[in-house]
Design an enzyme around this catalytic site. Sequence first.
Site, mmCIF file in Angstrom:
data_model
loop_
_atom_site.group_PDB
_atom_site.id
_atom_site.type_symbol
_atom_site.label_atom_id
_atom_site.label_comp_id
_atom_site.label_asym_id
_atom_site.label_seq_id
_atom_site.Cartn_x
_atom_site.Cartn_y
_atom_site.Cartn_z
ATOM 1 N N ASP A 39 0.940 -1.229 0.021
ATOM 2 C CA ASP A 39 -0.116 0.043 -0.025
ATOM 3 C C ASP A 39 0.957 1.262 0.031
ATOM 4 O O ASP A 39 2.172 1.012 0.120
ATOM 5 C CB ASP A 39 -0.795 -0.078 1.239
ATOM 6 C CG ASP A 39 -1.887 1.255 1.305
ATOM 7 O OD1 ASP A 39 -2.208 1.743 0.422
ATOM 8 O OD2 ASP A 39 -1.806 1.774 2.641
ATOM 9 N N ASP B 75 -0.271 5.197 0.938
ATOM 10 C CA ASP B 75 -0.520 6.184 1.982
ATOM 11 C C ASP B 75 -0.238 5.428 3.423
ATOM 12 O O ASP B 75 -1.024 4.287 3.997
ATOM 13 C CB ASP B 75 -1.994 6.816 2.004
ATOM 14 C CG ASP B 75 -2.037 7.545 0.616
ATOM 15 O OD1 ASP B 75 -2.724 8.372 0.711
ATOM 16 O OD2 ASP B 75 -1.231 7.187 -0.034
#
Length: 360
Positions: free
Chosen positions: A115, A117
């Site tokens: 991922d 963020d």
Amino acid sequence: MASTSSSISDIDLFIFFKSQMNGVNHPDVNKIKKEILKDSLKSWIAIGDPVYLAPHVVRLSFDSAKSLSELQDQRCEELRLIRLNLGDVETLLDVEFVILPATARDVTLRLAVFDMDSTLIQAEVIDELARGVGKLNEVAAITSKAMNGEVDFAESLRLRVSLLRGVPTTIWDTMKAQISFMPGARDLTSALRRANVKMAVFSGGFREMALWAGNELGIHRAAANQLVSSEATQEFPYPHLTGELDPAVPIVTAAKKRELLLAFAKEHMVPLSQTLCIGDGANDLSMLGACGSNGGTAIAFRAKETVQKNAPNRLNSESLNDVLYLLDLDPPMVSKTGNTDSSYLSDSEAGATELMSDTG
């Protein structure tokens, strides 16, 4: 990875000492082992001596005495529940456990998916975009609910994006100059490149930042959402975001991340058992679950509470560099001055990050 052979009933339990990170001596390992083998785990048998991987990381090995399923998906869930049941021991001794099948050390890691963020970077990009139009608090509140799985991700994304109307497109260059990578992100990705691991970043954020982060870290593939921008108009006399998502680009939902993971693995003809997945939000759980239930290493890093409970494993250390201890890969070399060896960090790879073909 190490070449030693492990039985299907063998378990590795990694102990991360929180007190050691703060300069305090950690508790006796034998005391921890005794606490672990109480009650529900009393059938487990300790194998060999503790392996001290770092001042704050120790690996203990156990034979689960065939008390766990031989099916990978069931075994993953059983180990997750064991980790949760050891929560009181973690609190008592100020430690954190990561539990993996010992067979993971016999596997050559070939893929890694991240991922972006709050995983690779220390920010939620959409919140920073909202700051540009004075909507930070409103957008951040929705982001928090989305990352905890309290609201539908796609619906919440459209709502938040609608609030970004009028944000100048120069914001991207500003953010790239201001946003910091997660501590250890460069170390981890550098080590993975050295091990010839193909990497991807699948983000519920936006392409501009995903491609930038990928290029900075030497990541091979990326998938993210695409915002629509416009040239200057009478209302906004400068290039700006319209507050819309590009309808030609599928929203990167939890289901989409899982689909992208499977496509990435299929593209390289790699089983998920040879894959690492790391994320922090509810949008990552499906991807983490697919990885972990197929024998891969799935880690919720500094994740939201509900994600920590439901992911195969979680880690709340100060640095992504600690993931290397789980993979049996060498951490970055540190000089006598305490600085990470610059030659290790300068390891680079030719070619820019590419978009996954099925994202539009």
